[in-house]
Enzyme design. Structure first.
Site, PDB file in Angstrom:
ATOM      1  CE1 TYR A 171      93.443   9.752  81.477  1.00 41.89           C
ATOM      2  CE2 TYR A 171      91.277  10.015  82.475  1.00 41.89           C
ATOM      3  CZ  TYR A 171      92.060   9.677  81.388  1.00 41.89           C
ATOM      4  OH  TYR A 171      91.464   9.265  80.201  1.00 41.89           O
ATOM      5  CB  SER A 202      88.511  11.573  80.089  1.00 38.77           C
ATOM      6  OG  SER A 202      87.962  10.669  81.025  1.00 38.77           O
TER       7      SER A 202
HETATM    8  N1  LIG Z   1      89.638   3.873  77.092  1.00 40.85           N
HETATM    9  C1  LIG Z   1      88.886   4.648  77.851  1.00 40.85           C
HETATM   10  O1  LIG Z   1      88.020   4.181  78.636  1.00 40.85           O
HETATM   11  C2  LIG Z   1      89.049   6.148  77.780  1.00 40.85           C
HETATM   12  C3  LIG Z   1      88.085   6.939  78.415  1.00 40.85           C
HETATM   13  C4  LIG Z   1      88.223   8.313  78.383  1.00 40.85           C
HETATM   14  C5  LIG Z   1      89.282   8.893  77.694  1.00 40.85           C
HETATM   15  N2  LIG Z   1      90.198   8.107  77.086  1.00 40.85           N
HETATM   16  C6  LIG Z   1      91.306   8.780  76.387  1.00 40.85           C
HETATM   17  O2  LIG Z   1      91.352   8.324  75.054  1.00 40.85           O
HETATM   18  C7  LIG Z   1      92.709   8.385  74.571  1.00 40.85           C
HETATM   19  C8  LIG Z   1      93.088   7.034  73.987  1.00 40.85           C
HETATM   20  O3  LIG Z   1      92.937   6.071  75.012  1.00 40.85           O
HETATM   21  P1  LIG Z   1      92.952   4.508  74.713  1.00 40.85           P
HETATM   22  O4  LIG Z   1      92.068   3.910  75.730  1.00 40.85           O
HETATM   23  O5  LIG Z   1      92.734   4.247  73.268  1.00 40.85           O
HETATM   24  O6  LIG Z   1      94.473   4.196  75.122  1.00 40.85           O
HETATM   25  P2  LIG Z   1      95.440   2.968  74.726  1.00 40.85           P
HETATM   26  O7  LIG Z   1      94.638   1.811  74.306  1.00 40.85           O
HETATM   27  O8  LIG Z   1      96.390   2.829  75.861  1.00 40.85           O
HETATM   28  O9  LIG Z   1      96.224   3.558  73.469  1.00 40.85           O
HETATM   29  C9  LIG Z   1      97.012   4.709  73.648  1.00 40.85           C
HETATM   30  C10 LIG Z   1      97.803   4.984  72.386  1.00 40.85           C
HETATM   31  O10 LIG Z   1      98.576   6.163  72.618  1.00 40.85           O
HETATM   32  C11 LIG Z   1      99.975   5.863  72.430  1.00 40.85           C
HETATM   33  N3  LIG Z   1     100.723   6.733  73.336  1.00 40.85           N
HETATM   34  C12 LIG Z   1     100.709   6.774  74.703  1.00 40.85           C
HETATM   35  N4  LIG Z   1     101.540   7.714  75.153  1.00 40.85           N
HETATM   36  C13 LIG Z   1     102.098   8.302  74.045  1.00 40.85           C
HETATM   37  C14 LIG Z   1     103.017   9.353  73.848  1.00 40.85           C
HETATM   38  N5  LIG Z   1     103.607   9.970  74.877  1.00 40.85           N
HETATM   39  N6  LIG Z   1     103.341   9.708  72.587  1.00 40.85           N
HETATM   40  C15 LIG Z   1     102.792   9.079  71.525  1.00 40.85           C
HETATM   41  N7  LIG Z   1     101.899   8.072  71.652  1.00 40.85           N
HETATM   42  C16 LIG Z   1     101.565   7.694  72.896  1.00 40.85           C
HETATM   43  C17 LIG Z   1     100.069   4.354  72.713  1.00 40.85           C
HETATM   44  O11 LIG Z   1     101.187   3.738  72.080  1.00 40.85           O
HETATM   45  P3  LIG Z   1     102.636   3.673  72.809  1.00 40.85           P
HETATM   46  O12 LIG Z   1     102.404   3.164  74.192  1.00 40.85           O
HETATM   47  O13 LIG Z   1     103.436   2.773  71.943  1.00 40.85           O
HETATM   48  O14 LIG Z   1     103.158   5.067  72.805  1.00 40.85           O
HETATM   49  C18 LIG Z   1      98.774   3.884  72.039  1.00 40.85           C
HETATM   50  O15 LIG Z   1      98.925   3.842  70.642  1.00 40.85           O
HETATM   51  C19 LIG Z   1      93.556   8.802  75.767  1.00 40.85           C
HETATM   52  O16 LIG Z   1      93.802  10.184  75.704  1.00 40.85           O
HETATM   53  C20 LIG Z   1      92.676   8.469  76.973  1.00 40.85           C
HETATM   54  O17 LIG Z   1      92.963   9.255  78.090  1.00 40.85           O
HETATM   55  C21 LIG Z   1      90.109   6.753  77.107  1.00 40.85           C
END
Ligand SMILES: NC(=O)c1ccc[n+]([C@@H]2O[C@H](COP(=O)([O-])OP(=O)(O)OC[C@H]3O[C@@H](n4cnc5c(N)ncnc54)[C@H](OP(=O)(O)O)[C@@H]3O)[C@@H](O)[C@H]2O)c1
Length: 252
Positions: free
Chosen positions: A155, A142
């Site tokens: 985080y 991130s």
């Molecule tokens: N969106 C942003 O702005 C952003 C920016 C920078 C970095 N990121 C990073 O990008 C990645 C994806 O983020 P996102 O925004 O796509 O998140 P999201 O929409 O919340 O999706 C997260 C996914 O991970 C799964 N998950 C969460 N905890 C888990 C665990 N312990 N074991 C297995 N699966 C798990 C969730 O399903 P379940 O809840 O069913 O497990 C879901 O499928 C993350 O690492 C986040 O930190 C996101």
């Protein structure tokens, strides 16, 4: 080489957001994919939908932070594929609050899922990745790994640790044919950020600090993950690709 034909890939957190966009890209590019998430109904729903469309895909309900589940994932890959070409450590969470308000349990949970789980999963799958001969690990970090972006200290610590994890493993495992890279997105529209970005004041502050004047779509991040997963990026290892609309290079 702009394809993922005959590649076997694991994506953690494949039911939503960036993980789901990566899952769809990988399948379109010809990979066979195992994806995980904790919510069993959502895993089943995504798997059934994609299988109906003829894709080679397996969904598994697994929590990356539980060692029994890591063993279950490694066992499935060993039994069904006997090697692994691509690991995307995408699953991540955040608990948005000030450091002084964090309980120890919350702090540990963020580190467990965002930092320790990618390490344990990468280690558990190392023999299978080595067996590939040309493997790629992509860790989703991130912008918060490099700057304070108001997303909370635990985080930020977890993601910054993940960047160094990628660099150190890239060196340790280079001789085994395993590349390790990171992708660092700035705000991206996904279920993780939807409600946070709904606040106009917050969104305006983000846009005013982003030269491209918008946040990212999940597909703009999965495109980078796909590139790093491919043999096309075969000379890139230990790197971090920042996708932030110019936020980090703009001082005013
Ligand atoms: N969106 C942003 O702005 C952003 C920016 C920078 C970095 N990121 C990073 O990008 C990645 C994806 O983020 P996102 O925004 O796509 O998140 P999201 O929409 O919340 O999706 C997260 C996914 O991970 C799964 N998950 C969460 N905890 C888990 C665990 N312990 N074991 C297995 N699966 C798990 C969730 O399903 P379940 O809840 O069913 O497990 C879901 O499928 C993350 O690492 C986040 O930190 C996101």
């Amino acid at each position: 080489m702009w394809k993922l034909n005959n590649k076997k890939a694991l994506i953690t957190g494949g039911t939503k957001g960036i993980g789901k966009a990566t899952l769809l890209d990988f399948l379109d590019l010809g990979a066979e994919v195992l994806f995980t998430a904790r919510n069993q109904d959502e895993v089943k729903y995504v798997e059934t939908d994609l299988r109906k469309k003829g894709h080679k895909v397996k969904g598994m309900s697994a929590d990356s932070a539980r060692s029994e589940d890591v063993k279950k994932i490694a066992f499935w890959i060993k039994e069904n594929w006997n090697s692994l070409d691509i690991l995307v450590n995408n699953a991540g969470i955040n608990i948005r609050k000030q450091a002084k308000d964090y309980s120890e349990e919350e702090f540990r949970k963020v580190l467990e899922i965002n930092l320790i789980a990618p390490f344990e999963l990468s280690r558990a799958l190392y023999p299978l990745l080595k067996e590939s001969g040309k493997a790629s690990i992509v860790n989703v970090a991130s912008s918060a790994a490099m700057q304070d972006v108001g997303t909370g200290t635990p985080y930020a610590m977890s993601k910054s640790g993940l960047l160094q994890q990628s660099r150190s493993l890239a060196v340790e495992w280079a001789a085994d044919g395993i590349r390790v890279n990171s992708v660092s997105p700035w705000f991206t529209i996904t279920p993780l950020t939807e409600s946070y970005l709904h606040n106009d004041e917050r969104m305006n502050a983000i846009l005013s600090n982003t030269p491209l004047k918008r946040v990212a779509e999940a597909e703009e991040i999965s495109a980078i993950i796909s590139f790093l997963a491919m043999d096309k990026s075969s000379f890139i290892t230990g790197q971090n690709i920042v996708a932030d609309g110019g936020m980090s290079i703009s001082a005013l």
